[in-house]
Design an enzyme around this catalytic site. Sequence first.
Site, PDB file in Angstrom:
ATOM      1  N   GLU A 150      -0.823  16.120 -26.717  1.00  0.00           N
ATOM      2  CA  GLU A 150      -1.087  17.353 -27.481  1.00  0.00           C
ATOM      3  C   GLU A 150      -0.264  17.387 -28.767  1.00  0.00           C
ATOM      4  OE1 GLU A 150      -2.871  20.548 -24.322  1.00  0.00           O
ATOM      5  OE2 GLU A 150      -0.745  20.747 -24.801  1.00  0.00           O
ATOM      6  N   GLU A 258      -7.792  17.180 -20.930  1.00  0.00           N
ATOM      7  CA  GLU A 258      -7.237  18.294 -20.155  1.00  0.00           C
ATOM      8  C   GLU A 258      -8.222  19.455 -20.170  1.00  0.00           C
ATOM      9  OE1 GLU A 258      -3.362  19.821 -20.981  1.00  0.00           O
ATOM     10  OE2 GLU A 258      -2.503  17.839 -21.366  1.00  0.00           O
TER      11      GLU A 258
END
Length: 348
Positions: A150, A258
Site C-alpha cells: 500500500e 486486498e
Amino acid sequence: MVAAAQQRYLGGDLSMLPSYEDAGTVYRDSAGKQVKPLRFLKRQGWNAVRVRLFVDPQFASKEHQGEGVCQDLDYVIRLSRQVKKAGLALMLDFHYSDTWADPAKQFMPKRWKEAAPETLPDSVYAYTRHCLQRMITAGCVPEMIQVGNEITNGMMWEVGRVNAAGSEGFDVLSRLLKGGVRACREMCPKAKLIIHTEKAGDWTVTKNFYEQMRRYQVDYDIIGLSYYPMWHDRLPVLHNTLDSLAAVFPEKEVMIVETAAYYSHENDRWAKSPDQYSEFYPITTEGQRQFTAELMAELRRHPQVTGVFWWFPEENESGRQVTNYWLNRGLFDNHTGRAKPALYELKW
C-alpha cells in the site's frame, strides 16, 4: 494487451494462520464439520495464498503485535512451506517496515534508521535478496512478489515519502523500489512482481502513481490494488478504475490484492457505532455475502484482472484468544469457527 486467457488467482492473505493453529483454533465448514483450513480452501477453488513479511517485527509496538504483527522471515518460511505443500501458489508481500505499512504509516525499519539515505536502495536490495535466498533454500519460491505494501504515499518515511497526487518524491521512491525489484528479478526470475497501492476509489491518484512508475521506469508486472467498500466507494467506482487502468496501462495485469467487508463490529475497538461503514452493505453476515457476490461478478467483467485476495480471512477467535481485538471481516465466524456464507461466494 493482457491476454484474456491468463491464469487467474483466487486466495487470501493468511498471514495469521500459524498463530491460530498454534493456539489450537478449530476451523469448520458451514455445516460445522471440522476442516483443515488450507485443504478446505483449496476445495473451494482457492489456488493462492498471500503472506506478509516484516523486517524486524520484534520492534513493533505491543499494540501492533497484539493486532497480529509477528511475521518475521522464520515465521514466513514456516507458513510458506505449508502453502507449497498444499499445492497453492505463493504471493510474498514485502512490507519494508517492522510493523503495519499502509497509506497512513510507512515506518522506516529500525535497522535502517541511522543509514544515509543514498545507501537505502542498496540496503533494500541486499535485504530482499537475503530473504529470497532463504525462501529458495527452504523450497518455497514465490510465484508473485509485492515490492512494498500500500505504497500510495511512498514507503520507508520520511526518505521515501511521495505526494501521491503530484510528482514530489517519486525519484527517491523509484530508487528504493528498483533495489527490491532487482533482487527479485535476480533471485526469482519467474515470479511476477506487484506494485501495490490503496486508492482504487480515486482514479486521479491511481493514474498519477502508475504514470510516475512509468516515468521512472520501475520494472513490474502487476498493478495491485486494495479495494474495501467502506473506504474506496461503491462498485461502479471500482468498475471505472479498472476500465481506465485497462485503457492507460494495457500491458499490465491488475489484481485486487486486498479486499474484505464487515459482518459485525463486535469487540471492534475502532468501530464508533454498530452500523459504521454500512453506507453500501449492511454490517451483517448477509451484507458481507452480498458484497462478495457483487464484487466477484464485477471482477469477471474485466479480463485484465487476474487475481483477488481476501485480507485476513482466517480470523477465528472461537478458541483461545489470539488477537487483542476483533475485526469481524474474516471468512470464519469469531464465535463458532464456521465458514461464513461470503466464503462460498468468493469464486471466479
